[in-house]
Design a protein around this motif. Structure first.
Motif, mmCIF file in Angstrom:
data_model
loop_
_atom_site.group_PDB
_atom_site.id
_atom_site.type_symbol
_atom_site.label_atom_id
_atom_site.label_comp_id
_atom_site.label_asym_id
_atom_site.label_seq_id
_atom_site.Cartn_x
_atom_site.Cartn_y
_atom_site.Cartn_z
ATOM 1 N N ASP A 144 -5.611 -4.595 -5.415
ATOM 2 C CA ASP A 144 -5.385 -3.527 -6.374
ATOM 3 C C ASP A 144 -6.700 -3.212 -7.068
ATOM 4 O O ASP A 144 -7.547 -4.097 -7.244
ATOM 5 C CB ASP A 144 -4.371 -3.942 -7.438
ATOM 6 N N THR A 196 -3.001 6.694 -5.126
ATOM 7 C CA THR A 196 -1.794 5.898 -4.860
ATOM 8 C C THR A 196 -0.652 6.672 -4.231
ATOM 9 O O THR A 196 0.340 6.053 -3.826
ATOM 10 C CB THR A 196 -1.271 5.268 -6.167
ATOM 11 N N PHE A 217 -5.256 2.912 -2.119
ATOM 12 C CA PHE A 217 -4.981 1.563 -2.614
ATOM 13 C C PHE A 217 -4.198 1.686 -3.917
ATOM 14 O O PHE A 217 -4.127 2.763 -4.521
ATOM 15 C CB PHE A 217 -6.255 0.714 -2.810
ATOM 16 N N SER A 218 -3.608 0.595 -4.360
ATOM 17 C CA SER A 218 -2.844 0.585 -5.600
ATOM 18 C C SER A 218 -3.795 0.501 -6.785
ATOM 19 O O SER A 218 -4.895 -0.066 -6.690
ATOM 20 C CB SER A 218 -1.872 -0.600 -5.625
ATOM 21 N N THR A 271 0.812 -1.216 0.000
ATOM 22 C CA THR A 271 0.000 0.000 0.000
ATOM 23 C C THR A 271 0.845 1.265 0.000
ATOM 24 O O THR A 271 0.309 2.363 -0.052
ATOM 25 C CB THR A 271 -0.926 0.026 1.229
ATOM 26 N N GLY A 290 -6.031 -4.829 0.736
ATOM 27 C CA GLY A 290 -4.837 -5.180 -0.021
ATOM 28 C C GLY A 290 -5.073 -5.444 -1.488
ATOM 29 O O GLY A 290 -4.117 -5.750 -2.219
ATOM 30 N N HIS A 336 -2.417 -8.577 3.616
ATOM 31 C CA HIS A 336 -2.387 -8.749 2.164
ATOM 32 C C HIS A 336 -2.768 -10.190 1.846
ATOM 33 O O HIS A 336 -2.905 -11.035 2.732
ATOM 34 C CB HIS A 336 -1.003 -8.416 1.595
#
Length: 855
Positions: A600, A630, A639-640, A204, A598, A804
């Motif tokens: 994406d 991001t 979050f990604s 993250t 966690g 994750h």
């Protein structure tokens, strides 16, 4: 060395390099001519060869993968001929990686500077370091290692060109391009699997940080294992200055002279948990994982690092990232006896050589030795012969392995545990006695239930809350709330750690049942991050404390993701609003409303055809959305975001028109791309138009993939390929009978539903629809609902333990107990997880085989 003999050696040890030399026999002839193999690998020579092999400009992934293979060929021949020892081989492999990293970095930076100008910091060129961690950091890379990296730059500023951007944006783009380029699969394989999860805040966290931001993290927020991990950190490529400044600043924390064995042991006790994070699978009794088994590679590395942290504050000589050299230095300082050193060094060289022989066969990151007698005998012949020249057999190999493991375990227990106190302290008793006077309500709650698995974390939390009267009053005055907090510390290591870091999150327990709230009107990016953190924390705590069904929780976490993206969109267009809106579409887990901690966010950005002339504007909007979601701050990222599912992947434009998508899917899209869009829905911008657009794309999908036998054949091949490529590393998802079996089954049944647009995409809803349409009988539908809930419950539980995703059940009894408790809350079933998983797998594969006619 004769070419024929070299070819025989390669064929005996490496299938993937055999393919290379059969395609290019001139490679072996060049290596066998003269004294090439007798010269050590030097950085200058490797870099010169790489530069000579590349075309001008940013390199292609295929060129890098090909170069790495060819360098590995020479290193392998030196290894097999006994012309280099283990340290030289791992050093050579690390040198090749360093050279590739530095050349790729230099070329990408030149390309970006041509567009934006040079980044400037304090009036000078802004430096950028590629920091290697793990095996590459210790200059002990395997033949098929991931490379663990972290990126840092000097500090804030802007580039000097006309199209100026901030230093952060510049280096974020550079870091992303570098990681994607090295990790891209090509017909020649890939250059390296890049792992960025060891950076501050892990998955993250921001992909790159300024030196000051990284220093603040390690000085104030880093966990102890993160500091221990920095023992192996070094500047592998780029400018050395930023990395040196960072490591100089945090070194006193790594080697704190006040550390004692209690602190070191607290890290040592996490080694089983870390083993599981890195383990590729649960090996059962048919193979041995030489890296993660008791007495294996990881135990030796842990032992060395524990002693380095304990004594490195006083003895700078011990501060080194390489395991073998560090063993020698520990012996030199009298911290290991000559016998202990000899046994540990011998074991380490044996295990690493064995690991190398496993990996070089197919260029796979494997550490598992098969115990099948035929396979074991065949493998033993590839190992160096024992002393005395006797033949290495499977039995001989196993005997050596067991002797080394037993000696490592014995030394580990003696050295690491030697200075433990005779009896553990009981600090909580004093704390409880003080609560009787200061917080009798909380003391009564604790008398009814005190955390067992999370006792240490809970005690630390109470010590912090005692200094916060409002929070202490909240715990003391609400018995239900106190019971839930106590429960959380036992049930979720990740969530309890979040509460420990930010005790003010305790207030979220008073809002249970309120549902996701909206982001603040006119929110700034910082406001949005704080809102998302609070809302996600409360939602996940409700999942645990209220035992909410897992798909209900995923619906709420998905809603939070959608609200965050919509708010980021509003922020991005706020300064220059337009009447026309872009369409922001989610795919993957967010697309099917099963977004989790966690995860994406897979996003694409689409505009109406009439906006084709405004793509530059909309691209900036999309980049701003991604940046808001991001960008790293002291509170981490939201979050990604992954945008590679757009047409032509990372080579394609970030924002494209509706017609560009339709043209691509009509003629050029591969089957897997069409399948990816079967799990998509609009999340921001023009929602109605995006929904119509997705309906049209689905019709294109159906015309290409949904008729005749093509869809079933394509899907079966895709599923089997994923099982082959990912099943070992991620058995819960990609192994036989894993979650992908259910997912592909539902995709196939959906393709049979011509003309039906699925607006709601979660797994239970997909099952309901195909059952009602008559494509799935009642018993199969009921089972698939049960299997989907079970797999998602395991996945969700693992995320609440580790923060994750994980690919396999934990091997630690404690973590398996925690996971079993969580899954029981969400599914109502309390049978042992391994046995139930095996039954679910078997039945899921049976349904898959029947529907795909694989029997």
């Amino acid at each position: 060395m004769k070419t024929a003999h070299a070819l025989e050696l390669v064929r005996a040890h490496s299938r993937f390099l055999t393919e290379e030399v059969e395609r290019h026999p001139e490679l072996l002839r060049a290596l066998c001519a003269g004294a090439v193999l007798h010269r050590a690998v030097s950085y200058e020579d490797v870099r010169e060869r790489l530069e000579r092999s590349l075309l001008p400009g940013p390199p292609a992934a295929r060129e890098l993968a090909r170069f790495r293979r060819r360098e590995m060929l020479g290193i392998l021949l030196r290894d097999l001929r006994g012309l280099a020892d283990l340290a030289e081989i791992t050093g050579a492999l690390s040198t090749v990686a360093d050279a590739i990293l530095d050349v790729v970095y230099a070329r990408l930076r030149t390309s970006l500077e041509a567009r934006h100008g040079a980044p400037v910091f304090n009036g000078k060129a802004c430096g950028f370091s590629i920091v290697a961690l793990g095996k590459l950091g210790g200059e002990e890379l395997n033949y098929s290692s991931d490379i663990d990296l972290m990126f840092v730059y000097d500090g804030p500023g802007e580039t000097s060109g006309r199209d100026s951007i901030s230093n952060h944006e510049f280096f974020k783009s550079l870091s992303t391009q570098l990681a994607e380029l090295l990790s891209s699969y090509t017909p020649e394989g890939l250059a390296y699997r890049v792992d960025l999860r060891l950076r501050p805040d892990g998955r993250t966290g921001e992909i790159c940080l300024s030196v000051d931001a990284a220093t603040r993290y390690y000085e104030t927020r880093a966990r102890d294992w993160e500091l221990q991990m920095l023992i192996k950190a070094r500047a592998a490529a780029g400018d050395r200055g930023p990395a040196r400044r960072l490591l100089d600043a945090v070194e006193p924390r790594i080697y704190d002279t006040s550390l004692d064995f209690n602190a070191i042991e607290s890290v040592s006790q996490t080694r089983e948990r870390i083993h599981e994070r890195l383990a590729s699978k649960r090996t059962g009794g048919n193979e041995i994982n030489v890296k993660l088994c008791q007495g294996g590679i990881r135990d030796i590395e842990f032992l060395v690092q524990c002693l380095q942290r304990l004594h490195g504050g006083r003895e700078r000589w011990l501060r080194h990232g390489g395991t073998l050299l560090s063993l020698f230095r520990l012996r030199d300082k009298g911290l290991l006896s000559p016998t202990e050193y000899a046994r540990l060094a011998s074991a380490y060289q044996f295990f690493r050589t064995l690991e190398h022989r496993l990996q070089i066969a197919d260029d796979l990151q494997t550490h598992s030795l098969s115990l099948d007698p035929d396979a074991l005998n065949q493998f033993a012949r590839r190992m160096p012969p024992p002393a005395g020249g006797t033949e290495m057999t499977g039995n001989t190999l196993l005997e050596q392995l067991h002797v080394h493991r037993e000696e490592v375990v014995e030394i580990y227990e003696r050295v690491v545990h030697a200075n433990q106190p005779d009896a553990p302290a009981q600090p909580q008793s004093n704390l409880v006695r003080s609560l009787d006077q200061r917080a009798p309500g909380l003391a009564a709650s604790m008398a009814q239930r005190t955390p067992s698995r999370g006792a240490a974390r809970f005690e630390h939390f109470l010590e912090r809350v005692r200094q916060m009267p409002e929070l202490m009053q909240l715990l003391d005055g609400d018995a239900t709330l106190a019971a839930r907090v106590i429960d959380l510390f036992d049930a979720s290591p990740y969530l309890s750690e979040q509460l420990l870091r930010a005790p003010e999150l305790l207030n979220e327990f008073t809002l249970f049942g309120a549902g996701p709230g909206n982001p603040p009107h006119g929110a700034t990016p910082a406001d949005l991050r704080r809102w998302y953190r609070r809302e996600m924390f409360r939602t996940l705590c409700e999942s645990v404390c209220l035992s909410k069904p897992v798909f209900d929780t995923l619906e709420e976490t998905s809603r939070l993701g959608e609200l965050a993206i919509a708010a980021a969109y509003d922020i991005a267009v706020r300064e220059q609003p337009r009447r026309t809106q872009m369409m922001v579409i989610a795919l993957g887990r967010l697309g099917m409303r099963e977004f989790d901690l966690g995860s994406d966010a897979d996003l694409i950005f689409v505009v109406p055809n009439r906006e084709a002339a405004e793509l530059e504007y909309w691209t900036k909007v999309a980049e701003k959305i991604i940046d808001v979601l991001t960008s790293y701050t002291g509170e981490g990222v939201i979050f990604s975001v992954d945008t590679r599912l757009r047409p032509n992947g990372r080579e394609g434009a970030l924002v494209q028109t509706e017609q560009a998508y339709k043209s691509y899917f009509e003629s050029r899209a591969e089957a897997w791309e069409g399948m990816a869009f079967m799990k998509s829905h609009a999340v921001a911008g023009d929602i109605n138009r995006a929904t119509d657009f997705l309906n049209e794309l689905q019709e294109l999908d159906w015309r290409r993939y949904g008729q005749g036998e093509r869809s079933i054949d394509d899907l079966r091949r895709m599923r089997m390929r994923l099982e082959k490529e990912m099943g070992e590393a991620n058995p819960l998802k990609a192994g036989p009978g894993g979650y992908y079996d259910t997912d592909f089954t539902l995709m196939y049944l959906r393709l049979r539903s011509a003309g039906i647009f699925f607006k709601h995409l979660s797994t239970p809803r997909r099952i309901d629809i195909v059952e009602k349409m008559g494509h799935l009988d009642r018993d199969d539908a009921a089972f698939l609902r049960e299997a989907a809930a079970f797999y998602r419950a395991i996945d969700h539980g693992l995320r609440l333990i580790h923060g994750h995703a994980e690919g396999a059940l934990p091997t630690s009894p404690m973590e398996l107990e925690i996971l079993g408790d969580l899954v029981h809350r969400w599914t109502g079933r309390n049978d042992p997880l391994p046995e139930r998983l095996e039954g679910i797998r078997t039945q899921t594969r049976a349904v898959f085989d029947r529907l795909f006619r694989c029997e």
